[in-house]
Design a protein around this motif. Structure first.
Motif, PDB file in Angstrom:
ATOM      1  N   GLU A 152      29.988 -12.682  -6.500  1.00 26.77           N
ATOM      2  CA  GLU A 152      30.034 -13.754  -5.490  1.00 26.77           C
ATOM      3  C   GLU A 152      30.556 -15.054  -6.115  1.00 26.77           C
ATOM      4  OE1 GLU A 152      29.558 -13.463  -2.323  1.00 26.77           O
ATOM      5  OE2 GLU A 152      28.054 -11.923  -1.917  1.00 26.77           O
ATOM      6  N   GLU A 153      30.073 -15.360  -7.308  1.00 22.81           N
ATOM      7  CA  GLU A 153      30.553 -16.567  -7.997  1.00 22.81           C
ATOM      8  C   GLU A 153      32.052 -16.465  -8.249  1.00 22.81           C
ATOM      9  OE1 GLU A 153      30.173 -18.990 -12.206  1.00 22.81           O
ATOM     10  OE2 GLU A 153      29.749 -16.852 -12.124  1.00 22.81           O
ATOM     11  N   ALA A 154      32.505 -15.312  -8.729  1.00 20.60           N
ATOM     12  CA  ALA A 154      33.923 -15.129  -9.042  1.00 20.60           C
ATOM     13  C   ALA A 154      34.789 -15.277  -7.791  1.00 20.60           C
ATOM     14  CB  ALA A 154      34.136 -13.769  -9.707  1.00 20.60           C
ATOM     15  N   VAL A 155      34.324 -14.738  -6.662  1.00 23.28           N
ATOM     16  CA  VAL A 155      35.062 -14.884  -5.404  1.00 23.28           C
ATOM     17  C   VAL A 155      35.257 -16.361  -5.088  1.00 23.28           C
ATOM     18  CG1 VAL A 155      34.873 -14.609  -2.893  1.00 23.28           C
ATOM     19  CG2 VAL A 155      34.399 -12.673  -4.388  1.00 23.28           C
ATOM     20  N   LEU A 156      34.168 -17.134  -5.190  1.00 18.07           N
ATOM     21  CA  LEU A 156      34.234 -18.561  -4.861  1.00 18.07           C
ATOM     22  C   LEU A 156      35.134 -19.331  -5.820  1.00 18.07           C
ATOM     23  CD1 LEU A 156      30.490 -19.112  -3.936  1.00 18.07           C
ATOM     24  CD2 LEU A 156      32.446 -19.165  -2.379  1.00 18.07           C
ATOM     25  N   SER A 160      39.836 -13.178  -8.482  1.00 19.65           N
ATOM     26  CA  SER A 160      39.830 -11.895  -7.770  1.00 19.65           C
ATOM     27  C   SER A 160      39.617 -10.694  -8.681  1.00 19.65           C
ATOM     28  CB  SER A 160      41.141 -11.716  -7.004  1.00 19.65           C
ATOM     29  OG  SER A 160      41.260 -12.697  -6.020  1.00 19.65           O
ATOM     30  N   ALA A 161      40.287 -10.662  -9.820  1.00 17.66           N
ATOM     31  CA  ALA A 161      40.167  -9.503 -10.717  1.00 17.66           C
ATOM     32  C   ALA A 161      38.734  -9.385 -11.232  1.00 17.66           C
ATOM     33  CB  ALA A 161      41.153  -9.623 -11.880  1.00 17.66           C
ATOM     34  N   LYS A 162      38.161 -10.503 -11.616  1.00 17.07           N
ATOM     35  CA  LYS A 162      36.779 -10.501 -12.107  1.00 17.07           C
ATOM     36  C   LYS A 162      35.818 -10.103 -10.986  1.00 17.07           C
ATOM     37  CE  LYS A 162      33.451 -13.463 -14.498  1.00 17.07           C
ATOM     38  NZ  LYS A 162      33.208 -14.806 -15.051  1.00 17.07           N
ATOM     39  N   SER A 164      36.427  -8.273  -8.408  1.00 13.89           N
ATOM     40  CA  SER A 164      36.614  -6.855  -8.136  1.00 13.89           C
ATOM     41  C   SER A 164      35.892  -5.995  -9.172  1.00 13.89           C
ATOM     42  CB  SER A 164      38.115  -6.543  -8.131  1.00 13.89           C
ATOM     43  OG  SER A 164      38.331  -5.195  -7.833  1.00 13.89           O
ATOM     44  N   ARG A 165      36.048  -6.342 -10.436  1.00 12.48           N
ATOM     45  CA  ARG A 165      35.390  -5.599 -11.523  1.00 12.48           C
ATOM     46  C   ARG A 165      33.869  -5.638 -11.380  1.00 12.48           C
ATOM     47  NH1 ARG A 165      37.319  -8.471 -15.244  1.00 12.48           N
ATOM     48  NH2 ARG A 165      35.451  -9.546 -15.921  1.00 12.48           N
ATOM     49  N   LEU A 166      33.328  -6.813 -11.101  1.00  7.99           N
ATOM     50  CA  LEU A 166      31.877  -6.956 -10.961  1.00  7.99           C
ATOM     51  C   LEU A 166      31.349  -6.253  -9.705  1.00  7.99           C
ATOM     52  CD1 LEU A 166      31.670 -10.672 -12.094  1.00  7.99           C
ATOM     53  CD2 LEU A 166      30.486  -8.765 -13.213  1.00  7.99           C
ATOM     54  N   ALA A 167      32.099  -6.340  -8.622  1.00 11.49           N
ATOM     55  CA  ALA A 167      31.685  -5.669  -7.388  1.00 11.49           C
ATOM     56  C   ALA A 167      31.711  -4.150  -7.564  1.00 11.49           C
ATOM     57  CB  ALA A 167      32.578  -6.093  -6.228  1.00 11.49           C
ATOM     58  N   SER A 190      38.097  -7.630   0.050  1.00 13.78           N
ATOM     59  CA  SER A 190      38.759  -8.939   0.099  1.00 13.78           C
ATOM     60  C   SER A 190      39.504  -9.241  -1.186  1.00 13.78           C
ATOM     61  CB  SER A 190      37.758 -10.042   0.413  1.00 13.78           C
ATOM     62  OG  SER A 190      36.842 -10.192  -0.650  1.00 13.78           O
ATOM     63  N   ALA A 191      39.019  -8.724  -2.325  1.00 13.89           N
ATOM     64  CA  ALA A 191      39.699  -8.978  -3.610  1.00 13.89           C
ATOM     65  C   ALA A 191      40.943  -8.109  -3.757  1.00 13.89           C
ATOM     66  CB  ALA A 191      38.732  -8.729  -4.764  1.00 13.89           C
TER      67      ALA A 191
END
Length: 196
Positions: A152-156, A160-162, A164-167, A190-191
């Motif tokens: 969620e933090e990376a999205v904000l 995007s790549a980070k 996606s990896r975390l999700a 979304s990523a």
């Protein structure tokens, strides 16, 4: 606000000791805290709390004074009282959660996660709260939830790549079909819009 922004010397000149108004006492407490002269700031804020026991921001300032001077456990009751007085405040819930996380005991870390989540309901775009929630879940060995919070933090942050990896990691660890698992799916979609 002026007491937080201007040098303490100026605040103390503007609000001399013989001025016992609420504003002057509050400003002097802030000035001494900024100096830092905690031995002079605490009695003033304690006096304000005695006179106005239901003002959450006096309790919050007392907690801040103690926390920022390394008295973490001593700060906890002040932050707890502030959050009880104004439970819908993201600022107060987030500050309480930060102290609970810093205490570092499993029970206080679990409580910090609850309070970060409450703060995020009011401020869902607060990257600091998402990161801290991720840290709290990580310390509790709840790696799926930690990965999701950090996604969620990376999205904000537009990473995007980070995200996606975390999700993707979160999806593997969370219960399939749970609200968190579905949110991880949403982040992946979304990523990587071309892949979904």
């Amino acid at each position: 606000l002026a007491a937080f922004l201007q040098p303490p010397v100026r605040t103390l000149k503007q609000y001399p000791k013989n001025d016992q108004s609420l504003e002057a006492r509050y400003a002097r407490a802030i000035a001494y805290y900024k100096w830092p002269q905690l031995d002079r700031a605490l009695p003033i804020i304690d006096g304000l709390i005695k006179d106005y026991p239901n003002d959450p921001f006096f309790h919050e300032l007392r907690g801040q004074m103690l926390f920022e001077n390394g008295r973490i456990e001593g700060a906890l009751p002040s932050y707890e009282r502030a959050a009880r007085l104004l439970p819908a405040s993201a600022l107060l819930r987030g500050d309480l959660a930060r102290v609970q996380l810093a205490i570092g005991e499993p029970r206080s870390i679990a409580q910090s996660a609850v309070n970060f989540r409450a703060a995020l309901r009011q401020e869902p775009r607060n990257t600091f709260y998402w990161r801290q929630l991720g840290i709290a879940y990580g310390k509790l060995d709840r790696v799926g939830e930690s990965s999701l919070a950090l996604a969620e933090e990376a999205v904000l942050r537009g990473q995007s790549a980070k995200a996606s990896r975390l999700a993707e990691r979160a999806k593997k660890l969370l219960l399939r079909g749970s609200p968190d698992w579905i949110r991880a799916e949403d982040i992946l979609a979304s990523a990587n819009p071309g892949k979904r």
